[in-house]
Design a protein around this motif. Sequence first.
Motif, PDB file in Angstrom:
ATOM      1  N   GLU A  92       0.841  -1.186   0.000  1.00  0.00           N
ATOM      2  CA  GLU A  92       0.000   0.000   0.000  1.00  0.00           C
ATOM      3  C   GLU A  92       0.886   1.251   0.000  1.00  0.00           C
ATOM      4  O   GLU A  92       2.111   1.162   0.066  1.00  0.00           O
ATOM      5  N   ASN A  93       0.262   2.416  -0.053  1.00  0.00           N
ATOM      6  CA  ASN A  93       1.001   3.655  -0.304  1.00  0.00           C
ATOM      7  C   ASN A  93       1.646   4.220   0.960  1.00  0.00           C
ATOM      8  O   ASN A  93       1.432   5.371   1.335  1.00  0.00           O
ATOM      9  N   LEU A  94       2.448   3.390   1.640  1.00  0.00           N
ATOM     10  CA  LEU A  94       3.210   3.816   2.808  1.00  0.00           C
ATOM     11  C   LEU A  94       4.642   3.317   2.667  1.00  0.00           C
ATOM     12  O   LEU A  94       4.876   2.241   2.112  1.00  0.00           O
ATOM     13  N   SER A  95       5.586   4.097   3.181  1.00  0.00           N
ATOM     14  CA  SER A  95       6.994   3.712   3.119  1.00  0.00           C
ATOM     15  C   SER A  95       7.415   3.028   4.408  1.00  0.00           C
ATOM     16  O   SER A  95       6.836   3.256   5.475  1.00  0.00           O
ATOM     17  N   GLY A  96       8.450   2.195   4.319  1.00  0.00           N
ATOM     18  CA  GLY A  96       8.965   1.522   5.501  1.00  0.00           C
ATOM     19  C   GLY A  96       9.970   0.450   5.120  1.00  0.00           C
ATOM     20  O   GLY A  96      10.355   0.311   3.957  1.00  0.00           O
ATOM     21  N   ARG A  97      10.390  -0.330   6.123  1.00  0.00           N
ATOM     22  CA  ARG A  97      11.372  -1.394   5.924  1.00  0.00           C
ATOM     23  C   ARG A  97      10.756  -2.736   6.298  1.00  0.00           C
ATOM     24  O   ARG A  97      10.083  -2.867   7.333  1.00  0.00           O
ATOM     25  N   VAL A  98      10.991  -3.754   5.458  1.00  0.00           N
ATOM     26  CA  VAL A  98      10.558  -5.121   5.735  1.00  0.00           C
ATOM     27  C   VAL A  98      11.691  -6.055   5.322  1.00  0.00           C
ATOM     28  O   VAL A  98      12.715  -5.614   4.784  1.00  0.00           O
ATOM     29  N   ARG A  99      11.492  -7.364   5.549  1.00  0.00           N
ATOM     30  CA  ARG A  99      12.445  -8.367   5.080  1.00  0.00           C
ATOM     31  C   ARG A  99      11.676  -9.494   4.401  1.00  0.00           C
ATOM     32  O   ARG A  99      10.645  -9.957   4.908  1.00  0.00           O
ATOM     33  N   LEU A 100      12.180  -9.912   3.251  1.00  0.00           N
ATOM     34  CA  LEU A 100      11.623 -11.057   2.539  1.00  0.00           C
ATOM     35  C   LEU A 100      12.501 -12.271   2.815  1.00  0.00           C
ATOM     36  O   LEU A 100      13.731 -12.184   2.761  1.00  0.00           O
ATOM     37  N   VAL A 101      11.856 -13.416   3.095  1.00  0.00           N
ATOM     38  CA  VAL A 101      12.587 -14.628   3.465  1.00  0.00           C
ATOM     39  C   VAL A 101      12.173 -15.759   2.525  1.00  0.00           C
ATOM     40  O   VAL A 101      10.980 -16.038   2.360  1.00  0.00           O
ATOM     41  N   PHE A 102      13.159 -16.400   1.904  1.00  0.00           N
ATOM     42  CA  PHE A 102      12.921 -17.526   1.002  1.00  0.00           C
ATOM     43  C   PHE A 102      13.243 -18.828   1.735  1.00  0.00           C
ATOM     44  O   PHE A 102      14.308 -18.951   2.348  1.00  0.00           O
ATOM     45  N   LEU A 103      12.324 -19.795   1.633  1.00  0.00           N
ATOM     46  CA  LEU A 103      12.513 -21.095   2.274  1.00  0.00           C
ATOM     47  C   LEU A 103      12.152 -22.201   1.287  1.00  0.00           C
ATOM     48  O   LEU A 103      11.342 -22.003   0.376  1.00  0.00           O
ATOM     49  N   SER A 104      12.731 -23.391   1.513  1.00  0.00           N
ATOM     50  CA  SER A 104      12.436 -24.559   0.691  1.00  0.00           C
ATOM     51  C   SER A 104      12.231 -25.774   1.596  1.00  0.00           C
ATOM     52  O   SER A 104      12.872 -25.894   2.643  1.00  0.00           O
ATOM     53  N   ARG A 105      11.332 -26.677   1.196  1.00  0.00           N
ATOM     54  CA  ARG A 105      11.153 -27.932   1.935  1.00  0.00           C
ATOM     55  C   ARG A 105      12.326 -28.878   1.715  1.00  0.00           C
ATOM     56  O   ARG A 105      12.519 -29.823   2.478  1.00  0.00           O
ATOM     57  N   GLU A 106      13.110 -28.640   0.675  1.00  0.00           N
ATOM     58  CA  GLU A 106      14.128 -29.603   0.278  1.00  0.00           C
ATOM     59  C   GLU A 106      15.433 -29.456   1.048  1.00  0.00           C
ATOM     60  O   GLU A 106      16.233 -30.385   1.096  1.00  0.00           O
ATOM     61  N   PHE A 107      15.681 -28.280   1.630  1.00  0.00           N
ATOM     62  CA  PHE A 107      16.902 -28.092   2.414  1.00  0.00           C
ATOM     63  C   PHE A 107      16.649 -27.002   3.448  1.00  0.00           C
ATOM     64  O   PHE A 107      15.686 -26.236   3.355  1.00  0.00           O
ATOM     65  N   LYS A 157      13.936  12.900   3.316  1.00  0.00           N
ATOM     66  CA  LYS A 157      12.832  13.688   3.845  1.00  0.00           C
ATOM     67  C   LYS A 157      12.312  13.029   5.126  1.00  0.00           C
ATOM     68  O   LYS A 157      12.554  11.840   5.369  1.00  0.00           O
ATOM     69  N   PRO A 158      11.597  13.800   5.966  1.00  0.00           N
ATOM     70  CA  PRO A 158      11.039  13.205   7.188  1.00  0.00           C
ATOM     71  C   PRO A 158      10.189  11.972   6.872  1.00  0.00           C
ATOM     72  O   PRO A 158       9.429  11.962   5.905  1.00  0.00           O
ATOM     73  N   ASP A 159      10.364  10.929   7.672  1.00  0.00           N
ATOM     74  CA  ASP A 159       9.608   9.671   7.574  1.00  0.00           C
ATOM     75  C   ASP A 159      10.011   8.803   6.383  1.00  0.00           C
ATOM     76  O   ASP A 159       9.412   7.744   6.167  1.00  0.00           O
ATOM     77  N   SER A 160      11.015   9.214   5.607  1.00  0.00           N
ATOM     78  CA  SER A 160      11.487   8.346   4.523  1.00  0.00           C
ATOM     79  C   SER A 160      12.418   7.283   5.102  1.00  0.00           C
ATOM     80  O   SER A 160      13.282   7.589   5.925  1.00  0.00           O
ATOM     81  N   PRO A 161      12.283   6.026   4.666  1.00  0.00           N
ATOM     82  CA  PRO A 161      13.172   4.962   5.155  1.00  0.00           C
ATOM     83  C   PRO A 161      14.428   4.784   4.311  1.00  0.00           C
ATOM     84  O   PRO A 161      15.118   3.781   4.441  1.00  0.00           O
ATOM     85  N   ILE A 162      14.761   5.755   3.450  1.00  0.00           N
ATOM     86  CA  ILE A 162      15.793   5.533   2.431  1.00  0.00           C
ATOM     87  C   ILE A 162      17.204   5.431   3.000  1.00  0.00           C
ATOM     88  O   ILE A 162      18.121   4.979   2.311  1.00  0.00           O
TER      89      ILE A 162
END
Length: 342
Positions: A92-107, A157-162
Motif C-alpha cells: 500500500e502507499n506507505l513507506s517503511g522497511r521489511v524483510r523477505l525470506v525464502f525457504l524450501s522444503r528440500e533443504f 525527507k522526514p519519515d522516509s526509510p531511504i
Amino acid sequence: MRAATGFSITKSFSWEEASFCINDEPVPWNLPGIALRRGQSNKLTVQAPWLDGVQIKLGLVNDAGLVIGASPAFGQWSPKEGDTAEWTLTPENLSGRVRLVFLSREFDQVHEFPCWVMSSNLSDEGYATWRGSVIPMPEGVKEFWPDTSLTVIFRAKPDSPIAGFPLMLKVQAKQSGADPVTSKPLLMTPTTDHEWDVTGVTEAREVDFDLIISGQGMTPFIVSDCIRRSSNLLDYVTIRLNRVEVPADGARFKGGVSSELSAVAKPGSPSLYYVRLYWEKGGGELEGSRFISKPDFEYAVEKMAWNVHCPSHTRGEFALRIQKNWSSAQARIRCFLEPQSM
C-alpha cells in the motif's frame, strides 16, 4: 548479500546458486537490499537450476506493520515446474522497511532480503544539498572549479526509510569528451552513505553537465545546471600592466620601479573570489627574493591587483602566475625585465 548460515544444508544445492530479479532488474548478491515500489505491483523472480519440482515459499518479516499484498500469498508452499518462481508484491502507499525470506522444503538453508518500501520517484524520498547544509540546492548554476571538491549529499525527507539504501551518482555532460568531474566514491558505484566528493577535472574549457542520483527501480533525482569551469583564467580575465592590456608576447617591467599588475574580469565571467600571485621562475640574477609584491606573493586577495617592484640594473625573462584560491585554475604571464632607461 549472503544467505543465512545458521542451518545445515542437507543437499548439494543452495540459494547461492539462485539468481533474483525485482521488476526484471537483476539483484546482485552483494546488494544490501532491494526496493519495492509502494502503491504499485512489483514482480519478484527467482531462478535456480534445482528449482524444478521443489516446494518453496516466501515469508515476510514486517515489524513496520505495512500492508503488502502477495500472489502467491506469503507463507504458502508452492510446488514449482521449471527453474523459475515468481511473486507479485503490492505494498500500500506507505513507506517503511521489511524483510523477505525464502525457504524450501528440500533443504534447511534460508535466504533473506532486506527491503525498502518507497516511492518509485527518488525526489519523493529526499533532496540534494551541499555538505553543512540542510537546505535543498537552490536553482541556478552550480559551479565546480578544476581541482576543487564539493560534497553533494542526498538527504532523506522526514519519515522516509531511504537511509542505507544504495544510491549511485553519474554525470551527464552536454558536450563531448571525458567526464568533467570525478567523484569519491566513484561515479556509477552504489553507496549507502549518500555522499559524494565531486572534484572538477583540470581542463582548459567549460563543460555543462547534470549530476544524476539514482537508485534501483526508481526515477532518478537530477541536479541540473552544473558547470565545470575552465582551468585557464585567461578565459575569464584580461591581464593588464599599468592599466594597459598585456600583449600576447608578454609583459615588460622596468627595473627599480613599481608597476601595477592587474587581472580585470571579462564581461559575464564568474567570480574568482580570491586569487594568489606567484613568482614562478627566472634566470641569472632574476631570483624571486629580489622581487617585491604588495600585496605579498602567495597571499590570497579579493582585489586582483598587485604593485610589483623589480630589481634594478639587470634584465632577463621571468614568469608570474595568477591562480584561483583552492583551485588549479590559473593564468601564466610571460614577463621581461628591462633597465629603467630603455
